[in-house]
Structures are given as C-alpha cells and as structure tokens.
Design a protein around this motif. Structure first.
Motif, PDB file in Angstrom:
ATOM      1  N   THR A   1       0.706  -1.259  -0.013  1.00  0.00           N
ATOM      2  CA  THR A   1      -0.116  -0.137  -0.110  1.00  0.00           C
ATOM      3  C   THR A   1       0.871   1.065  -0.065  1.00  0.00           C
ATOM      4  OG1 THR A   1      -1.762  -1.267   1.250  1.00  0.00           O
ATOM      5  CG2 THR A   1      -1.752   1.198   1.120  1.00  0.00           C
ATOM      6  N   ARG A  12       0.719   5.360   0.527  1.00  0.00           N
ATOM      7  CA  ARG A  12       0.120   6.397   1.095  1.00  0.00           C
ATOM      8  C   ARG A  12       0.736   7.857   0.507  1.00  0.00           C
ATOM      9  NH1 ARG A  12       1.662   5.670   7.158  1.00  0.00           N
ATOM     10  NH2 ARG A  12       3.561   5.336   6.037  1.00  0.00           N
ATOM     11  N   ASP A  60      -3.697   4.589  -1.231  1.00  0.00           N
ATOM     12  CA  ASP A  60      -4.022   5.827  -0.327  1.00  0.00           C
ATOM     13  C   ASP A  60      -3.844   6.924  -0.311  1.00  0.00           C
ATOM     14  OD1 ASP A  60      -5.174   6.984   1.874  1.00  0.00           O
ATOM     15  OD2 ASP A  60      -4.452   5.314   3.493  1.00  0.00           O
ATOM     16  N   ARG A 105      -4.189  11.102  -0.024  1.00  0.00           N
ATOM     17  CA  ARG A 105      -4.714  12.349   0.827  1.00  0.00           C
ATOM     18  C   ARG A 105      -4.418  13.525   0.054  1.00  0.00           C
ATOM     19  NH1 ARG A 105      -2.254  13.136   6.808  1.00  0.00           N
ATOM     20  NH2 ARG A 105      -2.850  10.679   6.683  1.00  0.00           N
ATOM     21  N   ASP A 136       2.771   9.239   8.678  1.00  0.00           N
ATOM     22  CA  ASP A 136       1.513   8.976   8.225  1.00  0.00           C
ATOM     23  C   ASP A 136       1.445   9.034   6.361  1.00  0.00           C
ATOM     24  OD1 ASP A 136       0.542   8.703  10.680  1.00  0.00           O
ATOM     25  OD2 ASP A 136      -0.447  10.845  10.859  1.00  0.00           O
ATOM     26  N   LEU A 137       2.579   9.351   5.751  1.00  0.00           N
ATOM     27  CA  LEU A 137       2.518   9.191   4.217  1.00  0.00           C
ATOM     28  C   LEU A 137       3.834   8.623   4.209  1.00  0.00           C
ATOM     29  CD1 LEU A 137       1.023  12.816   3.258  1.00  0.00           C
ATOM     30  CD2 LEU A 137      -0.101  10.520   3.113  1.00  0.00           C
TER      31      LEU A 137
END
Length: 298
Positions: A97, A99, A128, A130, A145-146
């Motif tokens: 995944t 991000r 994912d 953002r 978080d990324l």
C-alpha cells in the motif's frame, strides 16, 4: 593521463541518507542493523572518499554541512536507481500500500493523472491518496503517516525533498473583467496559510493597494470557477489557468508575484519497490515541465 574516478559506495550513501532523514546515529543503527560506532565510522569513511565534511554534530543536534546538502540529492538518486535495478533484476512484484499526499494548492490534476496511470499498470498496489494543504502533508510525512508527497514550501532545499522546481504564479481574472482602481481589489483565495494568498497580499500591501477577500475556498477548482464568474482576481500557476481567463501584468497595475517552490518529498529508508517505481515515474513526468529551475536536492 587517465583520469582517476572516485566511486561513492552505495552502503555508505545509504547510511548517509538515513542519518539525514532520521538525524540520529542511534536510530540509523537500529534501522540498518548496525551499531552506533559503525554508523559513525561509515560517515567518516564517506567523508574521506568525498573529500569534504558532510555532517556537523553540535551536542545532540545533527546537521548537514553545505557539502552534505549538495551530496544528499545525488545520494537519493543513486540509491533509487540502485534499488530499482535490483528490484527489476530480481523481478520483484510491486505489492503493498502506498500512502500519497497531493496538494490542493498546486496542479493536483497533473499528479492525479500520473498516479492513475501507475495504478492501472500496477493493479496489485493499493493506493491511499490524501489531498490536503502542503504544510499538513509535510507534517504527515514527518510523522510517517505518508510515504511520499508533492508539496509547496517557501524554502528550498527542505527535509526529505528529492527533486524540486520553482514557478512564478500569475494574476488571473475573467477575460472581460473590468477592475475599478478606485475600489478595493476583490481577491479570490484559499484560506489563511496558503502561499498563493500570502504572495498576493504581500504584493498588494507593498504598493499600498486596498483589497478584500471576496471568495475563499479550499479547492482550486472552486477558485477557478469564482474567477470565471467575475467574483475577483486570484493567483494561479500557468498550468492551472482556464479558458476564459486572462493574465494581469504590471502594465495592468498588478505587481509581479514571488515564486513558489514545489517538491517531491519522501524518506528513502522507508521506500518499497512500488514506491520507488512511482517516484521514478513522477520524476520523468516532472521533467516535461521544462522549468528553468528544476533541481535535485536533499
């Protein structure tokens, strides 16, 4: 006389990049499976090969010297190519995944199209994505978080930046818009904290011109529509200008805006094969911008 080549060892470069990202010999040792003294020796060995001091330690603070900042961008690129070559030779599958952060304040459609093509070519990779303010995306990258992000920032080079380039925003209004110089200028803008908004206000204030914000939105598409509906003027990059708009120049009474800096940010030590492939694709696509200040950096 044959020229003597200096070869930079990838294991030393990997240690150097990890130290630059983590700013800690101890954490670097944990990530790379080495002791802290071993990390220190590797940095010293790289400095000997490079012929320059690369890392400056003041107490518990680790900073890069100007020579270290110069090497960092090249080091990231060397490691990226090395790891992609190994992955291809081993026929590594692009799994996992990713991000990804995309800024609402800069050419989001351009990067969405790159990511969409990557997703179509690598269906096993989960994405994912953002979309947010650049400053929030950089904060998310900092706390892991990324995995990577495109972001606008006021200063370059910046932590974790791989490549960056600069663009000068332009003033834009609806094609037939008539601006009354005796009335406060109506501005269409993102909320406080946006670099475009700051540049507009700074430029107008420097000339003592009255202004007011007539329309405010997080999304660039809403700003574009507001301008096309004649609700005011705004600052855009040339890639985000729309049909039906015209550019306002100093001859129209609009001062030149200062440049914005845009970069691709990631922490190399945390990159998967899939992430490195996407970074390679973004890097190739960005080269089509043909901007005068495209730069590799740390």
């Amino acid at each position: 006389m044959m020229r003597r080549f200096t070869n930079l060892r990838t294991d030393l470069l990997r240690t150097f990049v990890t130290v630059a990202d983590l700013r800690s010999y101890t954490e670097t040792g944990i990530v790379l499976g080495r002791t802290q003294p071993a990390i220190s020796l590797q940095i010293k060995r790289l400095e000997e090969i490079a012929g320059s001091k690369l890392v400056d330690i003041q107490g518990k603070q680790i900073e890069l010297t100007p020579e270290g900042q110069t090497l960092l961008g090249y080091a990231r690129e060397i490691l990226r190519l090395n790891d992609r070559a190994v992955a291809n030779l081993q026929q590594a599958a692009f799994l996992g995944t990713l991000r990804i952060g995309l800024p609402v304040d800069y050419s989001i459609d351009f990067f969405q199209s790159i990511i969409a093509r990557f997703s179509a070519d690598n269906p096993a990779v989960l994405l994912d994505i953002r979309c947010d303010w650049s400053r929030k995306l950089l904060s998310a990258l900092h706390v892991d978080d990324l995995d990577m992000t495109i972001a606008v920032t006021d200063a370059m080079p910046a932590p974790h930046v791989s490549i960056y380039w600069s663009e000068r925003p332009v003033w834009a209004c609806e094609r037939d818009c008539r601006i009354d110089p005796d009335q406060p200028l109506k501005i269409v803008a993102h909320p406080q904290g946006c670099p475009y908004r700051k540049r507009m206000i700074d430029a107008l204030n420097s000339e003592g011109r009255d202004w007011r914000v007539s329309f405010e939105s997080l999304g660039v598409s809403a700003l574009q529509k507001a301008v096309l509906h004649g609700m005011g003027v705004t600052a855009l990059t040339k890639k985000t200008l729309m049909p039906g708009m015209r550019i306002l120049t100093p001859s129209d009474g609009f001062p030149q805006l200062s440049k914005i800096h845009v970069g691709l940010f990631y922490k190399h030590v945390k990159m998967s094969d899939a992430a490195l492939r996407l970074i390679e694709q973004i890097t190739e696509e960005v080269s089509t911008f043909r901007l005068p200040t495209r730069t590799r950096a740390g």
